[in-house]
Enzyme design. Sequence first.
Site, PDB file in Angstrom:
ATOM      1  N   GLU A 124       0.847  -1.210   0.000  1.00  0.00           N
ATOM      2  CA  GLU A 124       0.000   0.000   0.000  1.00  0.00           C
ATOM      3  C   GLU A 124       0.877   1.252   0.000  1.00  0.00           C
ATOM      4  O   GLU A 124       0.616   2.216  -0.732  1.00  0.00           O
ATOM      5  CB  GLU A 124      -0.911  -0.006   1.232  1.00  0.00           C
ATOM      6  CG  GLU A 124      -1.829   1.211   1.273  1.00  0.00           C
ATOM      7  CD  GLU A 124      -2.584   1.351   2.587  1.00  0.00           C
ATOM      8  OE1 GLU A 124      -3.009   0.326   3.149  1.00  0.00           O
ATOM      9  OE2 GLU A 124      -2.741   2.494   3.045  1.00  0.00           O
ATOM     10  N   CYS A 188      -7.805   3.765   8.456  1.00  0.00           N
ATOM     11  CA  CYS A 188      -9.155   3.329   8.102  1.00  0.00           C
ATOM     12  C   CYS A 188      -9.980   3.058   9.364  1.00  0.00           C
ATOM     13  O   CYS A 188      -9.447   2.555  10.359  1.00  0.00           O
ATOM     14  CB  CYS A 188      -8.997   2.086   7.240  1.00  0.00           C
ATOM     15  SG  CYS A 188     -10.320   0.952   7.302  1.00  0.00           S
TER      16      CYS A 188
HETATM   17  S1  SF4 Z   1     -11.236  -1.413   4.457  1.00  0.00           S
HETATM   18 FE1  SF4 Z   1      -9.558  -0.435   5.544  1.00  0.00          FE
HETATM   19  S2  SF4 Z   1      -8.217  -2.100   6.164  1.00  0.00           S
HETATM   20 FE2  SF4 Z   1      -9.543  -2.900   4.581  1.00  0.00          FE
HETATM   21  S3  SF4 Z   1      -8.401  -2.611   2.705  1.00  0.00           S
HETATM   22 FE3  SF4 Z   1      -9.706  -0.827   2.933  1.00  0.00          FE
HETATM   23  S4  SF4 Z   1      -8.435   0.645   3.975  1.00  0.00           S
HETATM   24 FE4  SF4 Z   1      -7.416  -1.318   4.211  1.00  0.00          FE
END
Ligand code: SF4
Length: 575
Positions: A124, A188
Amino acid sequence: MKIRLAGHAGFCMGVRKALELVLKEAEKGERIYTYGPIIHNPQVLQLLEGKGIGVLKEDESSPRGTVVIRAHGAAPEVFAELEEKGLRVVDGTCPKVRLVQRLVNKNVSMGRDVVILGEPQHPEVIGLVGHGKGRPFVIQGPEEIQKLPPLKEPIFLAQTTQERDRFLKTREALEKLYPGLKTYDTICSATKERQEEAKEIARKVDLVLVVGGRESGNTKRLLDVAKGENPNSYQVETDGEIDPSWFVNVKSVGITAGASTPNWMIIRVLRRLEEIQQRYESFFIRTVRHLLRFVFFTGILSSLALFSLAMGIMGLQGDNRYLRFPATSALLFLSLIIIARYVDKESMNYNDPSMYGFLMRFRRVVLVMGVSSFVLGTWLAHKYLGVWELVLSLLMALAVMGYSFQKSFGLSKIFSFPGLRTLGEAFIFMFLSGPFLHRNSWIQDPFSQLFPTLLCATFAITKSLFQDILRFQGDLLMGERSLSVTFDTERLLRWTFVISGLQMIITVGLILTGNIYGFPLLLASFAFLFCLLGYKLKLILIGSRLEMLAELSFVLIIYTLWLQDWFLNKISWTW
Ligand code: SF4
């Protein structure tokens, strides 16, 4: 030993969406690649390989087909390179990661220096740096701030799965150097909630298990968070890594899992804990547990649920309590479940490995049970209900066989309608518990059958929808077009709540109009609602236990009805 499972354990939205996308692409029949492993689980990767979905290797010579970018995202150059190789590129980047990529790109284009808190080698982060034209600075914590050159109008953000405390500490340290620092909290919400919950659980239990792949960054951080609160925390990739010696004098265990950990791995860990726990259980508790598992795994509990509902519906209509009619339906239903379970065993392996293991081990016994219940059921249908019911039983069996063996019979196109399995199961359950047993009443006074049939339908559909929700991950991987795969589990859960509410309104209405035999059904509705809430609030452990509890809630009907009849001493029960 008390077990507490985190509500936010398992697949996050981004991972789930990427997986759905990959499986959808695979349906087109092309060779599918993923840009890096889509989730960190060797078992799933093997299964995907069987469907023609592989991880794109750097040295892959002249790959052909489609490549799906996983939830982590990738740099724009990667997209261009892949297209140059002749691959069709499908973007499975998580929408939340995409927002961060845009943020990085916009700020770099405005001439600002972007500082990212993250692991430099994480896919990422590599993608984010790529979206910032290679200009962002990556640091892993406040201790690395000194390495940064003087920054121009700096902005600070984080990899979406970073640990919150580390983010706050790094921001504080950066702000001391750059008082006008602009910060974007890009962690997130799923990560935040997961970490907060892990912290809270770790504080309250004696031991914490963090389930997830060793390659998974967010699982590692989850372990750090748990360890910060409770040093007695362990990361396990599989149930086989659990060491029973960890649990000496342990009274409570907390379980959490990374964003790419499949449900069945969590279930396996739960089962392993149950096995360890069993060593300290009394003979009585162990026997009850084995008995319950037997009746549930074989489908006896489901057919008992149908028997119970059929009795409840008969009770509602003031009929005498003839056991032979619901018994006929229950036997037929048992045989149909056994067929369906054997055919569906692959997805079961992913949803509930212990049920799969049981069915494989006792295959012969269960198959004999299935055939015998079908023969007995059709014989009873003919003897006590009539020729029409016999014909209908055979037709139902044919439909289930057709659905179950659709691939072998070349019927996949006919049965490809989304949600057909769920709706079909619900229809058969509804039909066998109500209309099948009341043909004459339907002919003589159809109106009198409307409410009882509507009630049967609500019970049957809520049961099937709930099962569908619980089987979501296995169905998704096996490419089953169930309702939960088509409409997502959240929406399905809302529908289940609404239909349960409707069921309660009808039952209360019947009770208020003087039909006291609505009480057993109302009690079952409440018990089922408790299971739904348990699932929603993650109060009850996932897996077959929850499905078992939902079926047990139906069995309450017959028990309460019998109690009511015994107390009122008006209606006797007979074969
Ligand atoms: S929901 Fe959150 S943890 Fe899952 S891939 Fe997307 S950004 Fe990453």
